[in-house]
Design a protein around this motif. Sequence first.
Motif, PDB file in Angstrom:
ATOM      1  N   LEU A  11       0.828  -1.206   0.000  1.00 50.73           N
ATOM      2  CA  LEU A  11       0.000   0.000   0.000  1.00 50.73           C
ATOM      3  C   LEU A  11       0.862   1.256   0.000  1.00 50.73           C
ATOM      4  O   LEU A  11       0.568   2.242  -0.691  1.00 50.73           O
ATOM      5  N   ILE A  12       1.938   1.239   0.793  1.00 50.80           N
ATOM      6  CA  ILE A  12       2.873   2.366   0.800  1.00 50.80           C
ATOM      7  C   ILE A  12       3.513   2.539  -0.577  1.00 50.80           C
ATOM      8  O   ILE A  12       3.614   3.650  -1.117  1.00 50.80           O
ATOM      9  N   LEU A  13       3.928   1.428  -1.166  1.00 53.96           N
ATOM     10  CA  LEU A  13       4.578   1.458  -2.475  1.00 53.96           C
ATOM     11  C   LEU A  13       3.635   1.982  -3.552  1.00 53.96           C
ATOM     12  O   LEU A  13       4.003   2.816  -4.385  1.00 53.96           O
ATOM     13  N   LEU A  14       2.386   1.514  -3.529  1.00 60.04           N
ATOM     14  CA  LEU A  14       1.397   1.973  -4.510  1.00 60.04           C
ATOM     15  C   LEU A  14       1.130   3.466  -4.368  1.00 60.04           C
ATOM     16  O   LEU A  14       1.025   4.191  -5.369  1.00 60.04           O
ATOM     17  N   GLY A  15       1.012   3.943  -3.127  1.00 59.19           N
ATOM     18  CA  GLY A  15       0.794   5.379  -2.900  1.00 59.19           C
ATOM     19  C   GLY A  15       1.960   6.206  -3.384  1.00 59.19           C
ATOM     20  O   GLY A  15       1.779   7.268  -3.997  1.00 59.19           O
ATOM     21  N   PHE A  16       3.172   5.723  -3.149  1.00 57.40           N
ATOM     22  CA  PHE A  16       4.374   6.444  -3.578  1.00 57.40           C
ATOM     23  C   PHE A  16       4.395   6.589  -5.099  1.00 57.40           C
ATOM     24  O   PHE A  16       4.618   7.679  -5.631  1.00 57.40           O
ATOM     25  N   PHE A  17       4.172   5.492  -5.815  1.00 58.12           N
ATOM     26  CA  PHE A  17       4.216   5.541  -7.273  1.00 58.12           C
ATOM     27  C   PHE A  17       3.058   6.354  -7.845  1.00 58.12           C
ATOM     28  O   PHE A  17       3.209   7.009  -8.874  1.00 58.12           O
ATOM     29  N   HIS A  18       1.916   6.326  -7.179  1.00 57.10           N
ATOM     30  CA  HIS A  18       0.770   7.108  -7.671  1.00 57.10           C
ATOM     31  C   HIS A  18       1.060   8.602  -7.619  1.00 57.10           C
ATOM     32  O   HIS A  18       0.665   9.347  -8.520  1.00 57.10           O
ATOM     33  N   VAL A  19       1.802   9.048  -6.592  1.00 58.04           N
ATOM     34  CA  VAL A  19       2.081  10.478  -6.426  1.00 58.04           C
ATOM     35  C   VAL A  19       3.310  10.914  -7.215  1.00 58.04           C
ATOM     36  O   VAL A  19       3.283  11.924  -7.925  1.00 58.04           O
ATOM     37  N   PHE A  20       4.406  10.128  -7.140  1.00 53.66           N
ATOM     38  CA  PHE A  20       5.673  10.598  -7.679  1.00 53.66           C
ATOM     39  C   PHE A  20       6.047   9.999  -9.032  1.00 53.66           C
ATOM     40  O   PHE A  20       6.750  10.614  -9.812  1.00 53.66           O
ATOM     41  N   PHE A  21       5.603   8.786  -9.319  1.00 52.85           N
ATOM     42  CA  PHE A  21       5.958   8.129 -10.566  1.00 52.85           C
ATOM     43  C   PHE A  21       4.712   7.523 -11.192  1.00 52.85           C
ATOM     44  O   PHE A  21       4.601   6.314 -11.379  1.00 52.85           O
ATOM     45  N   ASN A  22       3.779   8.415 -11.506  1.00 49.75           N
ATOM     46  CA  ASN A  22       2.460   7.976 -11.958  1.00 49.75           C
ATOM     47  C   ASN A  22       2.515   7.135 -13.226  1.00 49.75           C
ATOM     48  O   ASN A  22       1.674   6.276 -13.449  1.00 49.75           O
ATOM     49  N   GLU A  23       3.531   7.390 -14.093  1.00 43.41           N
ATOM     50  CA  GLU A  23       3.618   6.654 -15.345  1.00 43.41           C
ATOM     51  C   GLU A  23       3.948   5.165 -15.129  1.00 43.41           C
ATOM     52  O   GLU A  23       3.738   4.337 -16.002  1.00 43.41           O
ATOM     53  N   PHE A  24       4.465   4.815 -13.931  1.00 40.29           N
ATOM     54  CA  PHE A  24       4.757   3.423 -13.613  1.00 40.29           C
ATOM     55  C   PHE A  24       3.701   2.802 -12.689  1.00 40.29           C
ATOM     56  O   PHE A  24       3.840   1.647 -12.274  1.00 40.29           O
ATOM     57  N   PHE A  25       2.657   3.567 -12.381  1.00 34.88           N
ATOM     58  CA  PHE A  25       1.694   3.130 -11.372  1.00 34.88           C
ATOM     59  C   PHE A  25       0.987   1.829 -11.776  1.00 34.88           C
ATOM     60  O   PHE A  25       0.857   0.905 -10.973  1.00 34.88           O
ATOM     61  N   TYR A  26       0.538   1.731 -13.043  1.00 30.61           N
ATOM     62  CA  TYR A  26      -0.206   0.550 -13.471  1.00 30.61           C
ATOM     63  C   TYR A  26       0.700  -0.673 -13.548  1.00 30.61           C
ATOM     64  O   TYR A  26       0.249  -1.810 -13.329  1.00 30.61           O
ATOM     65  N   PHE A  27       1.974  -0.461 -13.848  1.00 33.35           N
ATOM     66  CA  PHE A  27       2.913  -1.571 -13.833  1.00 33.35           C
ATOM     67  C   PHE A  27       3.047  -2.129 -12.416  1.00 33.35           C
ATOM     68  O   PHE A  27       3.033  -3.343 -12.203  1.00 33.35           O
ATOM     69  N   ILE A  28       3.158  -1.213 -11.428  1.00 34.35           N
ATOM     70  CA  ILE A  28       3.267  -1.647 -10.037  1.00 34.35           C
ATOM     71  C   ILE A  28       1.977  -2.334  -9.591  1.00 34.35           C
ATOM     72  O   ILE A  28       2.012  -3.316  -8.831  1.00 34.35           O
ATOM     73  N   CYS A  29       0.838  -1.850 -10.063  1.00 29.88           N
ATOM     74  CA  CYS A  29      -0.439  -2.507  -9.744  1.00 29.88           C
ATOM     75  C   CYS A  29      -0.453  -3.942 -10.280  1.00 29.88           C
ATOM     76  O   CYS A  29      -0.945  -4.864  -9.620  1.00 29.88           O
ATOM     77  N   PHE A  30       0.097  -4.103 -11.483  1.00 30.83           N
ATOM     78  CA  PHE A  30       0.170  -5.434 -12.081  1.00 30.83           C
ATOM     79  C   PHE A  30       1.045  -6.362 -11.245  1.00 30.83           C
ATOM     80  O   PHE A  30       0.697  -7.518 -10.994  1.00 30.83           O
ATOM     81  N   VAL A  31       2.200  -5.837 -10.802  1.00 31.41           N
ATOM     82  CA  VAL A  31       3.110  -6.625  -9.961  1.00 31.41           C
ATOM     83  C   VAL A  31       2.421  -6.975  -8.634  1.00 31.41           C
ATOM     84  O   VAL A  31       2.531  -8.100  -8.131  1.00 31.41           O
ATOM     85  N   PHE A  32       1.688  -6.005  -8.088  1.00 32.04           N
ATOM     86  CA  PHE A  32       0.969  -6.235  -6.834  1.00 32.04           C
ATOM     87  C   PHE A  32      -0.070  -7.341  -6.992  1.00 32.04           C
ATOM     88  O   PHE A  32      -0.209  -8.226  -6.134  1.00 32.04           O
ATOM     89  N   LEU A  33      -0.786  -7.304  -8.115  1.00 29.30           N
ATOM     90  CA  LEU A  33      -1.781  -8.334  -8.380  1.00 29.30           C
ATOM     91  C   LEU A  33      -1.113  -9.710  -8.451  1.00 29.30           C
ATOM     92  O   LEU A  33      -1.628 -10.702  -7.920  1.00 29.30           O
ATOM     93  N   GLY A  34       0.044  -9.757  -9.101  1.00 31.07           N
ATOM     94  CA  GLY A  34       0.781 -11.009  -9.188  1.00 31.07           C
ATOM     95  C   GLY A  34       1.219 -11.498  -7.817  1.00 31.07           C
ATOM     96  O   GLY A  34       1.167 -12.700  -7.522  1.00 31.07           O
ATOM     97  N   TRP A  35       1.629 -10.555  -6.976  1.00 27.07           N
ATOM     98  CA  TRP A  35       2.049 -10.907  -5.621  1.00 27.07           C
ATOM     99  C   TRP A  35       0.886 -11.512  -4.831  1.00 27.07           C
ATOM    100  O   TRP A  35       1.048 -12.500  -4.119  1.00 27.07           O
TER     101      TRP A  35
END
Length: 344
Positions: free
Chosen positions: A14-38
């Motif tokens: 959740l911390i990681l997703l929030g960080f990418f949503h605010v600071f690195f939004n262009e990678f946010f959906y990639f991180i969501c995909f990785v999170f789903l896999g996790w």
Amino acid sequence: MRVFLLFIGLFFWLILLGFFHVFFNEFFYFICFVFLGWIITRFFEKNKLKTLFNSLFASALLFILFSIFSNNGSLIDPIIEKKKGIVKIFEPKEIIEVSAKNKTDYIVEKDIKWYDFYANIYDVKYNTRFLSFLETKQNHKKVEYNFRVTTPNPIEYYNKLYLNLVEFDNNKIDSIATLFVIESKNKKLNQLQTAEMVTTFIQEIPYVLVHQNTCKQILGYESADSNIVKYHNEKKPCLANIPGGVQSPYEFLHNLKGDCDTRSLLAFAILSKLNISSSIWVSKAYGHCVLGVGLPVGNGIYKTIEGLNHYGVELTNKGFRLGMISPHQRDISNWDIALYSNNF
């Protein structure tokens, strides 16, 4: 034990997703995909897929740690999209000012559209008056000369000059500050978002060098390889013969010509009216000035003032968020606080 580790993992994600949503939004959906896999791999005991996603998770954590602690803690994002706004100054309109014994005055309308870092677009229209501008200009010239003669210490000089210019224009910028209050309420912004609304507004205004002497005098005593000489040789716009090399908040709002300290002064004046802690940093070593904002940004370059961290922000160019200044100007010992306001 397994359930406990699952909750710990979810917390970090959740911390990681929030960080990418605010600071690195262009990678946010990639991180969501990785999170789903996790999440999916939590239902398997042992397999190669689980190992792969665990490796990606560890890599993402290393990336966030590197982003925070590299470059002296300054999070510089070179891929922030710099959406272009619009800055318009309309032709002055003549009016007769009855309250000033039928003097002729001129109203100058401005229309500024810009974007912040949260995909918000703003459009602020406001007017300034020539007689008010002239009044501020006369005060500016008088007090700058007095402070220059009586105050040999440069930081004390800037403190007195900046403070006087802000206080003299205090009532004159009420209507401008009100516009930002309205925008903040309409878009339901928090203090951090409101501060970035103000800083991105100022960053949108084109840069104009402001200096105390004439251009000929500047070229005469500066070295041929100095940035100021290069600036003039490139025929870029400048504003000469300005006392102290800085415009007051109202002067800047009137003609929209300002460099580092002029911009920082306007931001400080507006943020003070919005009850947001701020400061003005000056550096002899860098020959520069930046704004400081006393909000919990969490990372970046800051100076602590009376127990509150003020995060520096560059206002002469677009794309700088709170905590971000030039990579070559991050030595905190080279920055002095010329003026500050803490609103606890």
